[in-house]
Design an enzyme around this catalytic site. Structure first.
Site, PDB file in Angstrom:
ATOM      1  N   GLU A 120       0.892  -1.518   0.136  1.00 57.25           N
ATOM      2  CA  GLU A 120       0.061   0.012  -0.028  1.00 57.25           C
ATOM      3  C   GLU A 120       1.091   1.316   0.090  1.00 57.25           C
ATOM      4  O   GLU A 120       1.992   1.109   0.332  1.00 57.25           O
ATOM      5  CB  GLU A 120      -0.894  -0.060   1.465  1.00 57.25           C
ATOM      6  N   LYS A 122       2.391   4.568   1.749  1.00 54.58           N
ATOM      7  CA  LYS A 122       2.395   4.940   3.332  1.00 54.58           C
ATOM      8  C   LYS A 122       1.999   6.264   3.051  1.00 54.58           C
ATOM      9  O   LYS A 122       2.891   7.258   2.622  1.00 54.58           O
ATOM     10  CB  LYS A 122       4.043   4.738   3.647  1.00 54.58           C
ATOM     11  N   ASP A 124       1.293  10.112   4.277  1.00 54.14           N
ATOM     12  CA  ASP A 124       2.186  11.076   5.384  1.00 54.14           C
ATOM     13  C   ASP A 124       1.130  11.910   5.716  1.00 54.14           C
ATOM     14  O   ASP A 124       1.091  13.035   5.149  1.00 54.14           O
ATOM     15  CB  ASP A 124       3.127  11.822   4.357  1.00 54.14           C
ATOM     16  N   TYR A 234      -6.711   1.591   6.935  1.00 52.62           N
ATOM     17  CA  TYR A 234      -5.825   0.554   6.322  1.00 52.62           C
ATOM     18  C   TYR A 234      -5.671  -0.612   7.595  1.00 52.62           C
ATOM     19  O   TYR A 234      -4.918  -1.612   7.206  1.00 52.62           O
ATOM     20  CB  TYR A 234      -4.547   1.022   5.734  1.00 52.62           C
ATOM     21  N   LYS A 322      10.641   3.095   2.669  1.00 53.03           N
ATOM     22  CA  LYS A 322      10.534   4.564   2.452  1.00 53.03           C
ATOM     23  C   LYS A 322      11.320   5.012   1.294  1.00 53.03           C
ATOM     24  O   LYS A 322      12.288   4.563   0.719  1.00 53.03           O
ATOM     25  CB  LYS A 322      11.448   5.192   3.738  1.00 53.03           C
ATOM     26  N   CYS A 416      25.991  43.921  13.855  1.00 55.07           N
ATOM     27  CA  CYS A 416      24.714  43.413  13.966  1.00 55.07           C
ATOM     28  C   CYS A 416      23.956  44.023  12.639  1.00 55.07           C
ATOM     29  O   CYS A 416      23.813  45.310  12.960  1.00 55.07           O
ATOM     30  CB  CYS A 416      24.277  43.767  15.172  1.00 55.07           C
ATOM     31  N   CYS A 419      20.965  46.355  14.758  1.00 55.33           N
ATOM     32  CA  CYS A 419      21.314  47.474  15.691  1.00 55.33           C
ATOM     33  C   CYS A 419      22.692  48.092  15.495  1.00 55.33           C
ATOM     34  O   CYS A 419      23.096  49.062  16.161  1.00 55.33           O
ATOM     35  CB  CYS A 419      21.124  46.951  16.932  1.00 55.33           C
ATOM     36  N   CYS A 434      25.299  39.248  18.461  1.00 60.90           N
ATOM     37  CA  CYS A 434      25.484  40.576  18.677  1.00 60.90           C
ATOM     38  C   CYS A 434      25.335  40.770  20.260  1.00 60.90           C
ATOM     39  O   CYS A 434      24.388  40.100  20.851  1.00 60.90           O
ATOM     40  CB  CYS A 434      23.964  40.976  18.087  1.00 60.90           C
ATOM     41  N   CYS A 439      19.212  44.924  21.855  1.00 60.68           N
ATOM     42  CA  CYS A 439      19.111  45.130  20.220  1.00 60.68           C
ATOM     43  C   CYS A 439      17.646  44.925  19.863  1.00 60.68           C
ATOM     44  O   CYS A 439      16.932  43.757  20.415  1.00 60.68           O
ATOM     45  CB  CYS A 439      20.035  43.988  19.625  1.00 60.68           C
TER      46      CYS A 439
HETATM   47  S1  IVH Z   1      -0.071  -0.237   8.848  1.00 63.64           S
HETATM   48  C1  IVH Z   1       1.130  -1.855  12.917  1.00 63.64           C
HETATM   49  N1  IVH Z   1      -0.541   1.304   6.484  1.00 63.64           N
HETATM   50  O1  IVH Z   1       2.995   4.893   8.927  1.00 63.64           O
HETATM   51  C2  IVH Z   1       1.456  -0.522  12.208  1.00 63.64           C
HETATM   52  N2  IVH Z   1       0.492   2.317   8.239  1.00 63.64           N
HETATM   53  O2  IVH Z   1       5.695   4.473  10.464  1.00 63.64           O
HETATM   54  C3  IVH Z   1       0.318  -0.630  11.266  1.00 63.64           C
HETATM   55  N3  IVH Z   1       1.009   4.714   7.526  1.00 63.64           N
HETATM   56  O3  IVH Z   1       1.758   4.820  12.383  1.00 63.64           O
HETATM   57  C4  IVH Z   1       0.467   0.505  10.187  1.00 63.64           C
HETATM   58  N4  IVH Z   1       0.281   4.714   5.802  1.00 63.64           N
HETATM   59  O4  IVH Z   1       0.566   6.134  10.553  1.00 63.64           O
HETATM   60  C5  IVH Z   1      -0.005   1.381   7.757  1.00 63.64           C
HETATM   61  N5  IVH Z   1      -0.771   1.944   4.457  1.00 63.64           N
HETATM   62  C6  IVH Z   1      -0.375   2.242   5.551  1.00 63.64           C
HETATM   63  C7  IVH Z   1       0.206   3.391   6.131  1.00 63.64           C
HETATM   64  C8  IVH Z   1       0.602   3.361   7.313  1.00 63.64           C
HETATM   65  C9  IVH Z   1       0.818   5.404   6.460  1.00 63.64           C
HETATM   66  C10 IVH Z   1       1.790   5.386   8.755  1.00 63.64           C
HETATM   67  C11 IVH Z   1       1.000   4.985  10.110  1.00 63.64           C
HETATM   68  C12 IVH Z   1       2.078   4.403  11.084  1.00 63.64           C
HETATM   69  C13 IVH Z   1       3.106   4.765  10.449  1.00 63.64           C
HETATM   70  C14 IVH Z   1       4.183   3.948  10.662  1.00 63.64           C
END
Ligand code: IVH
Length: 676
Positions: A120, A122, A124, A234, A322, A416, A419, A434, A439
């Site tokens: 999936e 990740k 942010d 998720y 990541k 500075c 001042c 400074c 100031c």
């Molecule tokens: S599953 C047991 N799925 O990433 C942990 N997390 O660095 C289950 N996050 O705290 C997390 N997208 O806030 C999961 N598709 C995704 C995610 C996801 C973002 C975040 C989540 C977690 C953090 C971990």
């Protein structure tokens, strides 16, 4: 028609409107495919509001109208929420090799059993848990420290794509289900929100994640309602009356219930398939409508997840893969020198605006003259900039090949810039100061810091107002704030009687801020939020802190010799004594603090490695100690946790080979309850 019939007709109409509005919210926010224009939607909403206003007893708790305008009082002081299943974080991998290691460990753990991997995005944003009881959204909470989070129900109810009622027939309605996910803000919505903020001269948010997290924790749900939060679910916590055995089933169930499920949940066979997807998504990332910072890989089968189990803070069955921090190139137009509240002169790179992993960057600190020299940047250079850890923009260095010969070397000024006082070059370090404590720039920065959100939190006392107050001689320092009247403010530019009154009220409200905040607000060099907390908890009262000797201070767990020294100097000065006396006279209460019991790292040995972006190594150590942990310098079997910054090397490798839990800086900050 009699009154009773009329009421019954309206009850039916309201019910129909609610169903229609829920459907349109779902089309719009979940499917991105609205079937009616906004104006038509607004009409339905207004009609429902009208009926509910006329017959308040027809208003239901789950009405779409109730997702805005919940009084602020409801959110404040809500008791924290204990998660029945801890909300864990994820281990990170950043290369094919690390991923291969992780896959190997999963295979070993599973023995002969096999489960597909689900990949999936990740997201942010900020992690949340939502609870539906008999199909009704009843509670939402932040992750907090993983065990206990904040109650954000009122705010989450304003998120339109989260249905207040599940779209399931009664026969399939689970008794209770806890769902985990991420609250985030789409890039376009974020840009619009910031444009609005800038138009109103308010401070823009740094990135969509901060905007989402900040909005989620807003005290006034009406503010949240006006901001475009989104959510994706998720994960599953505890569930009663719901039979799902895998991630794929969970995703399908969410879709069937009208809940926002991950837009991508692909199965991937093995290393090569995941790598291909990683490349593909990485390339498409900038074009996605929301920010992602990697992929999340999960073992599909819940039964096999059980078999793999969890470590202290992360499961063995999932990992975050990541993306590298994003880099961009732009022109360095100038290096400006800023004066901070302690008088330190900081060179700041001023660049042509450039978009890096979702944020427009114009400025970046160059820290000090040694850093400028080390990076080798000259004014006029094309420079590479990076958002380290996707947070703070950083100038990496010049593109030497692109020089024209017209670039100019940077020099620290002798005087500075604020001042004109002759500056002092530190002999044992790279700092330039400074020395003039009066100031005007220093004074402004001190007052600004004093009033800032994490210090005395005086709302409405913004940058412009502080400038006016000091430039006009209305105040000379922060203590003077407590003697201001509406009269003093109301004739200032951009100030009306009403806003003047609001500022005075905000100043009055700040008189009772907790002791730790007051200590932080004083702006003592080296004494940040965390040390302030430690000091407040250790000494209990301001008098005890002021009376402490350097020796006493050094003995405080978590206070190092440098901090003890600056504290002793600060509280030893006559100017401080006068300032403190005036704060008192102005009504600042310095409420005594409760003493601390323990911390999240009690009994844990923590090793820090690599470069941290948001704190120095010493601050990080201090934070470990303050949370009850022990900071060690080398990794061994006794190590419980490794915090890995950028470019972490052999210690990280060793930790991984020993199977010791590794977290990044962001995770570390969250663990300490300081994450965004
Ligand atoms: S599953 C047991 N799925 O990433 C942990 N997390 O660095 C289950 N996050 O705290 C997390 N997208 O806030 C999961 N598709 C995704 C995610 C996801 C973002 C975040 C989540 C977690 C953090 C971990």
């Amino acid at each position: 028609m009699g009154a009773r019939e009329n009421r019954e007709a309206l009850r039916q109409e309201a019910e129909r409107l609610r169903a229609e509005l829920d459907y349109h919210n779902w089309r719009y926010y979940v499917l991105d495919d609205p079937v009616i224009p906004d104006a038509a939607y607004d009409r339905l909403m207004r009609r429902l509001e009208e009926i509910e206003a006329a017959y308040p007893d027809l208003r239901t708790e789950d009405s779409p109208t109730q997702r805005v305008g919940v009084p602020a009082a409801d959110l404040k002081e809500r008791p924290p929420v204990t998660h029945s299943v801890p909300m864990l974080s994820l281990e990170n991998v950043t290369s094919r090799e690390e991923l291969q290691d992780w896959l190997g460990r999963v295979e070993d753990g599973l023995g002969s059993a096999r489960s597909p991997l689900i990949v999936e995005y990740k997201f942010d944003g900020a992690a949340i848990e939502v609870v539906y009881e008999r199909g009704v959204l009843v509670q939402a909470s932040t992750r907090g420290d993983g065990t206990v989070g904040e109650d954000v129900t009122a705010n989450v109810k304003t998120i339109r794509e989260l249905p207040p009622v599940l779209a399931l027939p009664p026969s399939r309605m689970p008794a209770r289900v806890e769902l985990r996910g991420e609250v985030y803000m789409a890039k376009a919505d974020f840009a619009a929100l910031n444009a609005q903020a800038e138009a109103k001269d308010e401070k823009p948010f740094a990135n969509p994640r901060n905007a989402a997290a900040g909005t989620l924790r807003q005290l006034d749900p009406r503010v949240t309602a006006a901001r475009p939060l989104r959510v994706v679910l998720y994960g599953l916590g505890r569930a009663e009356g719901l039979e799902v055995g895998s991630q794929q089933e969970l995703v399908a169930w969410c879709r069937s219930a009208g809940l926002p499920a991950p837009p991508m949940a692909k199965t991937a066979g093995g290393l090569d398939a995941v790598m291909a997807l990683y490349e593909e998504v990485g390339a498409a990332r900038a074009g996605l409508p929301f920010e992602i910072d990697g992929l999340v890989l999960k073992v599909d089968s819940f039964a096999l997840r059980e078999r793999l189990g969890v470590r202290a803070r992360s499961p063995r069955w999932a990992v975050a893969f990541k993306f590298p921090p994003m880099q961009e190139m732009t022109r360095l137009r100038a290096i400006e020198v800023q004066v901070g509240r302690t008088g330190v002169l900081t060179p700041v790179a001023v660049m042509d605006p450039v978009y890096v992993s979702g944020v427009t960057v114009r400025n970046a600190t160059l820290h000090n003259r040694e850093e400028v020299a080390r990076k080798g940047v000259k004014i006029g250079d094309m420079v590479i900039i990076q958002r380290a850890g996707d947070v703070i923009p950083e100038v990496l260095g010049p593109v030497v090949e692109m020089r024209t010969g017209k670039e100019r070397e940077f020099e620290m000024p002798d005087a500075c810039p604020a001042c004109g006082t002759r500056v002092v070059f530190e002999t044992d370090g790279p700092l330039v100061r400074c020395p003039n404590i009066s100031c005007p720039k220093q004074v402004k920065e001190r007052v600004r810091h004093f009033a800032s959100r994490r210090a005395m939190d005086i709302e409405g006392l913004g940058e412009k107002l502080v400038d006016q107050l000091i430039d006009g001689g209305t105040i000379e320092d922060a203590a003077d704030l407590y003697f201001l009247t509406v009269e003093d403010l109301k004739d200032l530019e951009r100030m009306a009687e009403k806003s003047a009154r609001n500022v005075i009220d905000a100043i009055a409200a700040s008189r009772s801020r907790p002791l730790a905040r007051v200590i932080h607000a004083l702006g003592i060099p080296e004494v940040g939020e965390h040390s302030s907390q430690i000091l407040a908890e250790h000494f209990g009262t301001i008098e005890a802190l002021m009376a402490a000797s350097e020796d006493d201070l050094q003995k405080v767990h978590g206070i190092g010799p440098v901090v003890a020294g600056t504290l002793a100097t600060f509280f030893g000065s006559a100017a401080t004594a006068r300032f403190m006396a005036r704060l008192r006279k102005g009504g600042v209460e310095f409420p005594p603090a409760a003493r601390r019991e323990g911390g999240v790292l009690v009994g844990k040995t923590v090793v820090l490695t690599g470069t941290l972006a948001r704190m120095t190594r010493d601050e990080a150590k201090e934070a470990v100690l303050a949370a009850g942990g022990t900071a060690a310098s080398s990794v061994s079997k006794k190590t419980n946790l490794v915090v890995a910054g950028e470019d972490a090397g052999s210690k990280l490798a060793k930790a991984k080979s020993l199977g010791i839990e590794v977290i990044d800086e962001e995770e570390f900050l969250r663990l300490l309850g300081r994450g965004g």
